[in-house]
Design a protein around this motif. Structure first.
Motif, mmCIF file in Angstrom:
data_model
loop_
_atom_site.group_PDB
_atom_site.id
_atom_site.type_symbol
_atom_site.label_atom_id
_atom_site.label_comp_id
_atom_site.label_asym_id
_atom_site.label_seq_id
_atom_site.Cartn_x
_atom_site.Cartn_y
_atom_site.Cartn_z
ATOM 1 N N GLN A 198 0.854 -1.190 0.000
ATOM 2 C CA GLN A 198 0.000 0.000 0.000
ATOM 3 C C GLN A 198 0.887 1.237 0.000
ATOM 4 O O GLN A 198 1.116 1.835 -1.033
ATOM 5 C CB GLN A 198 -0.982 -0.056 1.175
ATOM 6 N N GLY A 221 4.044 1.219 0.509
ATOM 7 C CA GLY A 221 5.279 0.826 -0.156
ATOM 8 C C GLY A 221 6.540 0.961 0.665
ATOM 9 O O GLY A 221 7.624 0.614 0.202
ATOM 10 N N TYR A 222 6.409 1.454 1.884
ATOM 11 C CA TYR A 222 7.619 1.738 2.661
ATOM 12 C C TYR A 222 8.341 0.460 3.079
ATOM 13 O O TYR A 222 9.558 0.402 3.098
ATOM 14 C CB TYR A 222 7.255 2.562 3.897
ATOM 15 N N THR A 272 8.115 -2.294 1.437
ATOM 16 C CA THR A 272 8.127 -3.198 0.286
ATOM 17 C C THR A 272 9.520 -3.605 -0.192
ATOM 18 O O THR A 272 9.757 -4.794 -0.432
ATOM 19 C CB THR A 272 7.301 -2.574 -0.860
ATOM 20 N N CYS A 290 4.963 -4.960 8.175
ATOM 21 C CA CYS A 290 4.163 -4.105 7.303
ATOM 22 C C CYS A 290 2.982 -3.630 8.124
ATOM 23 O O CYS A 290 2.289 -4.438 8.738
ATOM 24 C CB CYS A 290 3.664 -4.895 6.086
ATOM 25 N N ARG A 291 2.752 -2.338 8.145
ATOM 26 C CA ARG A 291 1.640 -1.818 8.949
ATOM 27 C C ARG A 291 0.395 -1.618 8.091
ATOM 28 O O ARG A 291 -0.677 -1.347 8.623
ATOM 29 C CB ARG A 291 2.072 -0.486 9.579
ATOM 30 N N CYS A 292 0.535 -1.727 6.774
ATOM 31 C CA CYS A 292 -0.594 -1.380 5.895
ATOM 32 C C CYS A 292 -1.430 -2.560 5.438
ATOM 33 O O CYS A 292 -2.649 -2.441 5.340
ATOM 34 C CB CYS A 292 -0.091 -0.683 4.633
HETATM 35 S S1 FES Z 1 2.870 -1.215 2.557
HETATM 36 FE FE1 FES Z 1 2.970 0.313 4.111
HETATM 37 S S2 FES Z 1 4.199 -0.658 5.587
HETATM 38 FE FE2 FES Z 1 3.901 -2.210 4.148
#
Ligand code: FES
Ligand code: FES
Lengths: 155, 781
Positions: A99, A101-102, A104, A135-137
């Motif tokens: 989401q 991407g951080y 990823t 991953c938080r998303c």
């Molecule tokens: S996609 Fe946002 S922390 Fe994994």
């Protein structure tokens, strides 16, 4: 005081003089401009900074640049070959494995290491193999799908 | 033209992000950039006797060390304001840099700027602050006790506000005549948002123009610009540009205006060069606004048939040391107003005390008030199922607002626009195989092995606060509309400028689908621009699951205006009357004569050439809209969690999680499911693992990822999702919003499941997070 290091980054030779305390992640991001590896915790707990060092998945926030002397480092920028996405990159895109991407780049490189060890992991083995990456998303549901997609494509 | 709304198009955001090319704030470099490190209080409460900056300043490469004195000398307002005012709200000043008193661990006392990131940290270590430690209070209940240390002198008893909604007397009457009552004392655990990207800012001031560009981790750049210029830096709004580049998650934590970003702005102004600051994980955890932290007593009254007659709620809600941007709204208008849940409740009263504590501020975190309300209502419904003997399914069904009762006016201000609650429950039962599970549960209870529990949560959400006039009357110091500027280019490709700025939700993909559908063009022909105050007209940003419902609707309004104008141009070219024109599949057609038609491109080109053009029309083909919704939207659903509890060890295993959600029409099912997955992980995390713990002296003892258990991949299971669809009746897309649903519903579903498993032990409640130790103690007491 600096130490001089020689290493290979994404297949290219690199030479540099770095402060002994300089972290590999800062060396990659700030000195080489490879900002794909992200810093989420700087304490080796989140995995956002994961790169491959001589094929091993390594959290680059807990390794000194000086320790990478003589090593071969692969970052997310070095994963696609001749403009073709790596199957893991395809899988994350195809299966909505990201989401914000951080996490990823680190997630993909850890998964890359996992698939190198175990080319056709079960869901459970994927979850076991990626537990060093937070991953938080995504709630991870689609990350498992993404890795399975890549495993199938690579076999 | 294939349908694009309702289709799982792959995200256009992803190619940059999967190759490492996405640029987050900390990835940016500017010529001449210096680095800031912020010196923070190690005490929860202390008087600052003095600060000696000389050792830091003496370090070669250090450019400046600033304290509160420098803020005062700069002649700027220098404060961090609150953006939501309640009646009689106490609003003690929150200085950008603490001057004489620090009020939580992490409060900023000085900032060091140096040539290099490492050097800035070295120098920060050398700033000597002489503190006189004072007594502190971190716990929301303890802070209300007589003689508790005062957080602010001008807030007696640590009370920030005293708020109520509903009718106390009718609730008292309902309880007086109730056949059944259930009650609960509960804590809603304090959470740390943990966006994986910590907060960061790169401020670049240029004295030659008097302009400042700030790249920062923001969910709402215009709101940040307003607060930053008005209250903190005192700059003219038009001289400040705020850009949110890629933002690595927010979940609310990047809505708020913080001291740190303003401090870095001041550094850049002082030094006349770019300055960057990126929080460490510990820093971001000490200073990001936290979520939840309630202590609540609640009671439900039911009649002999198991129909609810009254609900009484009394909550103490922590505000932390200072009032964060929207903090006062969260445990009031986003909490008390949700107390009717999915149920027809004739009498409700909710009283909330906002409490200052010596901790990080508390503000909106995914769900913001609605998870807390859902937890109260759905925990009580579980107990009501037991007390009445109806069980969790029937007691809910019996009390659902019936489908023919919409629009439904609750007793707590909100009017639900639409809903149909039964089918989501039916589907959830079917997915989970409820009857078989009940049988298995019963047989296990006899065997002395691990127990299984089944927990329900039938939630209501209110997304997209609206309309502006109403939220303004409730104290919001901001409008709640959204804007969209849609520009059709001469070649018929389109650029959308939206005030709704993304931080991982995939707005670019979703919004391009909306435009493509309405204009009958390829989504690839639509570019979406967001997150830059110089490019985008004013906008409110992304929070409260508002982007599709409010931001998306603004886009539709602009597209409608474009089609209307296009019809006039086409009518002129086709020598027809504009009233006779229809727009379909990318063409303007004269109704009834299909061969008299012009493609969007022909009309767009003429709009810019204006050679053969109606006299009374301005050239160009673009439109701006500011869409202010008529009401909130009301997503709902039923979630079912199945757990296995080992009573020997207290450990809990998630076995199944099924969620049936009704978020109205769906634009991109893949993205919608992803939002649900993420919300579920956070809600399940709250129920089982996450906890921001302060000790009695106000130290945050779970401030790192070592101690604060963010869910990891092996902790979670695959989620089973399905949907019902009840479109929102009052917005043009029929969408409702989905960003928070998972986090709202799931804590109650998980806790209800565990309590259900432990029913043979007579356990009716365990506070979150349900650690093995707590479960074990409950079983063994
Ligand atoms: S996609 Fe946002 S922390 Fe994994
Ligand atoms: S930044 Fe290296 S593990 Fe978190």
């Amino acid at each position: 005081m600096t130490v001089s290091i020689q290493l290979e980054v994404n297949g290219k030779p690199v030479q540099a003089a770095v402060e002994p305390r300089r972290l590999l992640v800062h060396f990659l991001r700030e000195d080489l401009g490879l900002t794909g590896a992200n810093i989420g915790c700087e304490t080796s707990l989140c995995g956002a900074c994961t790169v491959l060092v001589d094929g091993d998945a390594v959290k680059s926030c807990t390794m000194l640049a000086a320790q990478a002397d003589g090593a071969s480092v692969t970052t997310i920028e070095g994963l696609a070959q001749n403009g073709d996405l790596h199957p893991l990159q395809e899988g994350f895109w195809e299966k909505h494995g990201l989401q914000c991407g951080y996490c990823t780049p680190g997630m993909i490189l850890s998964a890359n290491y996992l698939l190198a060890q175990n080319p056709s992991p079960s869901d459970e083995e994927i979850r076991e193999g990626l537990k060093g990456n937070i991953c938080r998303c995504t709630g991870y549901h689609n990350i498992v799908e993404a890795v399975k997609y890549a495993a199938e494509r690579m076999s | 033209m294939a349908r694009v709304l309702g289709t799982s198009i792959k995200r256009r955001e992803d190619p940059a992000l999967i190759t490492g090319r996405g640029k987050y704030t900390d990835d940016l470099q500017a010529a001449g950039m210096a680095h800031a490190a912020i010196v923070r209080s190690p005490y929860a409460h202390a008087r600052i006797r003095g600060i000696d900056t000389s050792a830091a300043e003496a370090l070669p490469g250090v450019l400046a060390v600033l304290t509160a004195r420098d803020v005062a000398a700069a002649g700027i307002p220098g404060v961090v304001p609150v953006g939501w005012l309640l009646p009689d709200l106490k609003t003690p000043a929150h200085p950008m840099i603490a001057a004489d008193t620090v009020r939580h661990v992490g409060d900023a006392v000085a900032v060091v700027v140096a040539e290099d990131r490492y050097l800035a940290r070295d120098a920060a270590e050398r700033v000597a602050v002489d503190y006189e430690p004072l007594d502190a209070v971190a716990d929301v209940v303890a802070a209300l006790e007589d003689g508790a240390p005062a957080v602010h002198e001008d807030a007696p008893g640590n009370v920030a506000f005293d708020w109520e909604i509903g009718d106390r007397e009718s609730v008292d009457a309902a309880f007086a005549s109730a056949a059944h009552t259930v009650e609960l004392d509960l804590r809603n655990n304090r959470l740390i948002p943990h966006a994986i990207e910590p907060r960061a800012v790169l401020a670049s001031y240029d004295s030659s123009t008097g302009e400042m560009t700030i790249h920062m981790t923001s969910q709402n750049p215009h709101v940040h610009r307003l607060l930053m210029t008005l209250a903190s830096l005192g700059m003219p709004e038009h001289k400040v540009r705020i850009v949110a580049p890629e933002v690595g998650g927010g979940f609310g934590s990047k809505i708020h205006h913080y001291a740190d970003e303003a401090i870095v702005g001041l550094c850049s102004m002082k030094l006349d060069r770019p300055v960057k600051w990126t929080a460490t994980r510990t820093e971001t955890n000490l200073t990001d606004a936290h979520g939840r932290d309630h202590s609540t007593h609640c009671e439900l009254a039911l009649d002999a048939d198991g129909r609810i007659t009254g609900l009484r709620v009394d909550t103490a809600a922590a505000m932390g040391a200072y009032l964060s941007t929207f903090a006062p709204a969260v445990p009031t208008y986003l909490y008390g107003t949700l107390m009717s849940g999915q149920y027809d409740i004739p009498a409700i009263h909710c009283h909330v005390t906002g409490v200052f504590t010596h901790t990080a501020p508390v503000d909106a975190y995914r769900g913001a008030g609605r998870p807390e309300a859902t937890y109260v209502v759905e925990r009580l419904m579980h107990l009501a199922g037991e007390a009445t003997g109806l069980g969790p399914v029937e007691v809910r069904r019996r009390n659902f607002v019936p489908p023919d009762a919409f629009p439904y006016q609750t007793q707590v201000a909100l009017a639900y626009d639409s809903g149909n609650y039964g089918p989501a429950m039916d589907r959830a039962l079917e997915m989970i195989g409820y009857d078989d599970l009940k049988t298995e549960q019963a047989s296990r209870r006899g065997n002395g092995g691990k127990l299984i529990g089944i927990g329900f949560s039938s939630y209501i959400e209110a997304c997209g606060l609206a309309p502006s006039a109403v939220v303004g009357s409730l104290g919001a110091q901001a409008g709640q509309w959204e804007s969209a500027d849609v520009r059709v280019h001469p070649t018929a490709s389109v650029t959308v400028y939206t005030g709704s700025s993304s931080h991982g939700q995939g707005h670019e993909t979703t919004f391009s689908q909306i435009v493509a559908d309405k204009l009958g063009i390829d989504p690839e022909a639509v570019e979406v621009i967001h997150g830059d105050t110089d490019l985008v007209q004013f906008g409110m940003g992304t929070y409260g699951s508002r982007s599709a419902a409010v931001g998306g609707s603004a886009i539709v309004k602009s597209v409608e205006k474009i089609i209307e104008k296009g019809k006039k141009i086409a009518a002129h070219l086709l020598e027809a009357s504009a009233e006779d024109l229809e727009y379909e599949d990318g063409s303007f057609r004269v109704a009834g004569s299909p061969d008299r038609a012009l493609a969007l491109g022909d009309v767009a080109l003429q709009a810019y050439l204006a050679h053969n053009y109606p006299d009374d029309l301005e050239p160009g083909l673009s439109a701006t809209s500011f869409y202010d919704p008529a009401n909130f939207t009301y997503p709902f659903g039923t979630h079912v969690c199945v757990v296995e509890v080992d009573t020997e060890t207290g450990s809990i295993e998630l076995l199944r999680y099924a969620a049936v959600d009704d978020v109205g029409n769906v634009i991109n099912p893949m993205i919608v499911d992803g939002q649900l997955h993420g919300g579920l992980a956070q809600g399940i995390g709250q129920a089982l693992w996450e906890n921001a713990v302060y000790d009695d002296s106000g130290q945050l003892v779970s401030g790192s990822l070592m101690d604060y258990a963010v869910p990891k991949i092996h902790n979670l299971i695959p989620f089973e999702l399905d949907r019902t669809t009840t479109p929102c009746p009052h917005n043009p897309l029929g969408v409702k919003g989905v960003g928070e649903a998972g986090a709202i519903a799931s804590p109650a579903a998980v806790v209800n499941a565990v309590v259900d498993a432990l029913a043979p032990f007579g356990i009716s409640h365990i506070d979150m997070p349900l650690t093995p130790e707590k479960v074990w103690r409950a079983v063994n007491s």
